[in-house]
Design a protein around this motif. Structure first.
Motif, mmCIF file in Angstrom:
data_model
loop_
_atom_site.group_PDB
_atom_site.id
_atom_site.type_symbol
_atom_site.label_atom_id
_atom_site.label_comp_id
_atom_site.label_asym_id
_atom_site.label_seq_id
_atom_site.Cartn_x
_atom_site.Cartn_y
_atom_site.Cartn_z
ATOM 1 N N ASN A 90 0.722 -1.231 -0.016
ATOM 2 C CA ASN A 90 -0.003 0.082 -0.047
ATOM 3 C C ASN A 90 0.776 1.128 -0.092
ATOM 4 O OD1 ASN A 90 -2.475 1.569 2.130
ATOM 5 N ND2 ASN A 90 -2.488 1.497 -0.111
ATOM 6 N N ILE B 52 -4.489 6.291 -4.232
ATOM 7 C CA ILE B 52 -5.850 6.523 -3.840
ATOM 8 C C ILE B 52 -6.728 6.885 -5.173
ATOM 9 C CG2 ILE B 52 -7.627 7.661 -2.602
ATOM 10 C CD1 ILE B 52 -5.105 8.007 -0.455
ATOM 11 N N ASP C 159 -5.860 1.895 -4.343
ATOM 12 C CA ASP C 159 -6.495 2.031 -2.943
ATOM 13 C C ASP C 159 -7.705 2.721 -3.135
ATOM 14 O OD1 ASP C 159 -6.925 2.548 -0.360
ATOM 15 O OD2 ASP C 159 -4.944 3.343 0.216
ATOM 16 N N ARG D 192 -11.042 4.141 -2.094
ATOM 17 C CA ARG D 192 -11.419 4.772 -0.906
ATOM 18 C C ARG D 192 -12.696 5.928 -1.356
ATOM 19 N NH1 ARG D 192 -6.642 6.632 3.179
ATOM 20 N NH2 ARG D 192 -5.089 4.897 2.911
ATOM 21 N N GLN E 40 -10.837 3.913 3.830
ATOM 22 C CA GLN E 40 -10.322 3.161 2.899
ATOM 23 C C GLN E 40 -11.230 1.874 2.913
ATOM 24 O OE1 GLN E 40 -6.670 0.531 4.284
ATOM 25 N NE2 GLN E 40 -5.849 1.212 2.381
#
Length: 990
Positions: free
Chosen positions: A4, A38, A63, A65, A70
């Motif tokens: 991540n 993200i 990622d 979100r 998240q």
């Protein structure tokens, strides 16, 4: 081990540059990492391309979100997984109303899914799904049910910042994103300070008690393998137009020869040789489909009657000329073939296709429908220093006055308080960080594979899918854009021809493409020679107007050169002045270096075009064409920050030294070459501009009023609407304010009377304009104010605008009286559509007092509603002018100090070599002629411009190359009368 990792493309969250992330990983002994920005894939291809340099295996993911919450992380197992992940992400980026769910709501077997460990959450995990355990979760894990299912657990160590400064920057970015004070930023909107990268061994030590997690994580990463071939051998763009490479080439050849006799009445051997040479190299380099796609787009444009101009380096191509992609004859202009294309060139030539701003969207729609894998290119809108100072000033809670002082640079850093110093410090740090994604001015990708093979896409308001990477990344990986651009100049030309056809129905249609005729036209030569080109494409600015005068240009080749000479690279290096001297004084041409004079006889040994730089590098500096192509890339604005110039600089100097060329001459020529970086025009590009200039010059020469109306309706060019209205008046036009019975939405011309359109009235709503025009079209003109109120549903606010601009002047009633009537007769609260009744109810006519209005009041209403008065602005001076000096008199006063009055048109701000601010000004005298001024730093500081208005200008008259300027020593804006609408003074009606 790192599943991540964020870069600063996790917008307003991450603070690490993509290459910096790889460098940090390398320093920490990390051999594999997953880039998971993200809701973004912006950095993915750049990291893939750069990873070999740092000996790191990159894994790509996202990622997912909602805001900073998240939901899960997707990591692609393969290229197919990356494509599916991009498709999945894009559905959320295309529809902002969709929330990202807690679990993916589609099957993504070729991706790994990692969920953050959340207390109380229970998942039945599929074979490709895992639970991510962060270091801070380990204590809780000991007592969790999940401790029994370690085969489904992986290490989840988030990396968003490099260090504490990075975390502090992150908090500031989050405060900007939340539009809040830093002190009020919720902790829920922040990441954790520990979200930095640890050495590989240190991370393993943290999970010592859970070796299964380390094994699971490494196994997961080993199962991920993504590969992109960034070499030129692997076609990324649509490889074939007909789905058959041989058929493509046959079609290109056929189209070329089909267009031969349209372009040349008697083509000679030179032309046939050029065609065959180009076709051979286009085929060899694999650019055949690129030409055919451009041809198809423009064939469609012609079928719709759209005007366009093809420019860019592709204008050096005879094939482009024959296919009607451009209107520039490369044989006539002796355009340098190797600038257009050579065997060392990896990317296709540029075709920048300009359309009218009214037509471009339809062209874009056509491209998206006709070609399967299409997307617009993004552009990264970055944090600029001054804007960052303003944003961070608000975040720290500084007063507006302090923020203004900081943005204006009015400070000494050592004397600032702690908060102000932090604002400056972090503004410098985040300068260049991506802030948000926008749309490239005209770049469109047409790829061989689906766009989602390379990137996720977002959906801007225009409604066309747009990549998450920019043109630099696209070109780095081998995707080359089609430039479909918009400009108002073509809109002016097209609309002018339509107005002329309507006003002169018996006249044969204008062939606006008859450039050969225009080149010989004496009226056009006169306009060029005397720089009377206001409104004409690319040749109307004060700088261009003065250059044309200095050069006394009256021919096509001279205009082509001027279009490039005006560019910053040529002008700032001193080559513009050299070119003017050698153009005007033949004896000066001998001063050029013999080799340079031989290479560039047409420009007297002065580098003017990109081709000239390549020629000089090749013939003077001994660089190969491959090395010269590096210079070409270095001269391109998008690459100006790169080191293409530096790569060949030493080779250039070595070659010149070995050839016995003097060091001082070599150094000077390299200085000139370097000055072209980011600014040079290809000759074909300038020639394309000159074609459009000639089209607009023809219209201005023969139909000045119709052309100025078209210019006004297309929102002008270099100047504001006011000065195109002025130009129309200078050509005998009578300018009328909007009129209820004669005006349309746009300006219209009847005989020599120009009625300004309703669209120029500030605050007049488009629905009001539509109602007026619809009612007038169906029921005829309006007979009175009552008739208008009866037929058009309108609010008192909207009719007030129309009355104040005197749109009801046909009634011969005073507008103050009309305002009284309107207020008495219009319901303020409701606007009802007209109801047709059998009998018409007579309106009550009230007796209104006599309330005269004046011409001067009208002028102030016009300033309020149009932005400028329709009277002479000199008539609004508080003290009537007694200054009789005019612009035309200045030629006789060289070297004398004069006082002259001018109405400010435009200003240009620049800096001297020692970084001091100076100005150039353009004014109109009372007769409407131009006054050009120079304001050197001491004067610029002492007598700044103070907005629109009439100024008294005191200064010395200077004449150089027939150009008259006033070197200002004093500047004062003259007072205008008090607004009579709010004055107690009685003014005589006039």
């Amino acid at each position: 081990m790192y599943l991540n990792c964020h870069t600063y493309y996790s917008l307003r969250y991450g603070t690490i540059k993509p290459e910096q992330l790889l460098a940090i990983a390398s320093e920490n002994g990390v051999q594999t990492l997953a880039l998971t920005d993200i809701n973004s894939t912006s950095a993915c291809l750049d990291v893939m391309r750069l990873s070999k340099k740092y000996k790191i295996k990159p894994v790509l993911g996202v990622d997912f979100r909602n805001g900073v919450q998240q939901q899960f992380i997707l990591i692609a197992k393969s290229n197919l997984g990356f494509q599916h992940m991009n498709v999945y992400l894009s559905q959320f980026l295309h529809n902002q109303d969709l929330d990202i769910p807690e679990r993916p709501d589609t099957i993504l077997d070729d991706c790994f899914v990692i969920y953050p460990y959340k207390k109380g959450k229970r998942f039945n995990l599929k074979s490709n799904e895992f639970l991510g355990i962060a270091p801070e979760d380990l204590n809780h894990l000991k007592f969790s049910k999940w401790n029994q299912f370690r085969e489904k657990l992986v290490v989840l160590k988030t990396v968003s910042f490099q260090n504490k400064k990075g975390f502090n920057t992150h908090r500031l970015l989050r405060a900007i994103d939340n539009n809040t004070l830093l002190s009020k930023l919720p902790k829920s909107e922040e990441g954790q300070p520990q979200h930095t990268m640890l050495p590989y061994d240190s991370l393993c030590n943290i999970y010592d008690d859970y070796p299964e997690l380390i094994d699971n994580t490494n196994t997961l990463l080993k199962h991920c393998s993504i590969h992109f071939d960034f070499s030129s051998k692997a076609p990324k763009n649509q490889h074939s137009y007909t789905n058959n490479a041989e058929l493509d080439f046959k079609l290109l050849k056929k189209l070329s020869y089909d267009g031969l006799y349209y372009r040349y009445k008697k083509p000679g051997e030179r032309i046939f040789k050029r065609i065959e040479k180009e076709l051979t190299i286009i085929k060899e380099k694999g650019f055949v489909s690129y030409f055919l796609i451009n041809w198809k787009i423009l064939k469609y444009a012609r079928s719709k009657g759209y005007f366009y101009v093809g420019r860019g380096s592709g204008a050096n191509s005879i094939i482009a000329y024959l296919l009607r992609i451009t209107d520039v004859d490369p044989v006539e202009l002796d355009l340098y073939f190797e600038r257009f294309i050579n065997l060392f060139r990896t990317n296709p030539p540029d075709f920048d296709i300009d359309f009218s701003w009214r037509d471009r969207e339809d062209i874009t729609q056509f491209i998206f429908k006709r070609f399967k894998h299409t997307a617009l290119l993004a552009v990264y809108n970055t944090f600029k220093f001054r804007a960052s100072v303003r944003e961070l000033g608000k975040v720290f809670g500084l007063p507006k006055a302090e923020i203004d002082g900081l943005t204006g640079g009015k400070y000494q850093i050592a004397k600032l308080d702690r908060l102000s110093q932090l604002v400056i410090k972090y503004s410098i740090y985040i300068e260049g960080f991506p802030n948000y994604l926008g749309i490239h001015a005209g770049g469109i990708l047409i790829s061989e594979k689906p766009i989602h093979y390379y990137t996720a896409t977002f959906m801007p308001p225009k409604g066309f899918a747009t990549t998450q990477f920019d043109m630099v990344v696209a070109e780095d990986i081998g995707l080359y854009k089609f430039d479909i651009l918009s400009q108002r100049g073509l809109g002016k030309i097209k609309e002018a021809t339509e107005i002329i056809a309507y006003n002169h129905p018996k006249q044969p249609p204008i062939d606006i493409h008859d450039i050969k005729r225009f080149k010989q036209d004496q009226r056009i030569k006169y306009l060029l020679r005397n720089a009377k080109a206001i409104g004409c494409f690319y040749v109307e600015s004060p700088a261009m107007r003065m250059l044309l005068k200095k050069l006394q240009v009256d021919n096509y080749l001279g205009l082509v050169a001027a279009s490039s000479v005006i560019r910053p690279g040529v002008s700032k290096s001193g080559m513009m002045r050299q070119y003017i001297l050698r153009y005007r004084y033949p004896e000066k041409r001998k001063e050029a270096h013999p080799i340079l004079r031989e290479i560039m006889p047409e420009t007297y040994g002065v580098m003017v075009y990109q081709e000239d730089v390549i020629k000089v590098a090749h013939h003077f500096g001994g660089l190969t064409l491959g090395e010269a192509d590096m210079l070409r890339r270095g001269m391109s604005g998008k690459f100006r920050s790169r080191d293409e110039f530096l790569k060949v600089k030493q080779q250039f100097f070595n070659n010149c030294l070995n050839d016995g060329k003097p060091e001082d001459i070599t150094a000077e020529i390299w200085r000139q070459i370097e000055s072209f970086a980011g600014y040079a025009f290809a000759k074909g590009h300038s020639a394309s501009y000159a074609v459009e200039s000639y089209q607009s010059l023809f219209l201005k020469a023969y139909y000045p009023l119709e052309y100025m109306v078209a210019t006004i309706n297309n929102f002008g060019g270099f100047y504001s609407t006011e000065f195109y209205v002025h130009e129309a008046r200078m050509h005998g036009g009578s300018i009328e304010a909007p009129c209820i019975n004669n005006s349309q939405n746009q300006a219209v011309i009847k005989d020599n009377v120009i009625y300004l359109g309703f669209m120029f009235l500030q605050s007049l709503e488009s629905k009001t304009i539509s109602r007026i025009l619809k009612v007038r079209e169906t029921g005829g003109g309006f007979k009175s104010l009552d008739d208008f109120i009866e037929r058009v549903p309108i609010s008192i606010e909207q009719i007030t605008i129309l009355i104040k601009i005197n749109a009801f002047r046909f009634t011969d009633a005073n507008k103050r009286e009309l305002l009284w009537e309107a207020h008495l007769k219009i319901n303020k609260t409701s606007i009802q559509e007209e109801v047709v009744t059998l009998f018409k109810t007579e309106r009550i006519n009230y007796s209104t007092p006599e309330l005269p209005s004046t011409t001067l009041e009208n002028a102030f209403d016009e300033i309020e509603l149009l932005g400028f008065p329709l009277c002479n602005p000199f008539d609004l001076l508080e003290k009537p002018s007694t200054n009789s000096l005019r612009a035309k008199d200045l030629e006789q006063l060289e070297g004398k100090t004069v006082s002259i009055e001018g109405y400010l048109v435009t200003t240009k701000q620049t800096k001297t070599s020692n970084r001091k601010l100076m100005h150039f000004g353009t004014f109109l005298d009372r007769d409407g002629d131009f006054i050009d001024t120079v304001h050197f730093p001491p004067v610029a500081a002492k007598y700044p411009f103070r907005g629109k208005g009439v100024y008294e200008i005191i200064g010395k008259v200077m004449i150089e190359f027939d150009c008259v300027t006033v070197e200002v020593s004093k500047l004062e804006r003259l007072a205008i009368i008090e607004d009579p609408r709010y004055s107690d003074k009685k003014l005589k009606a006039s």
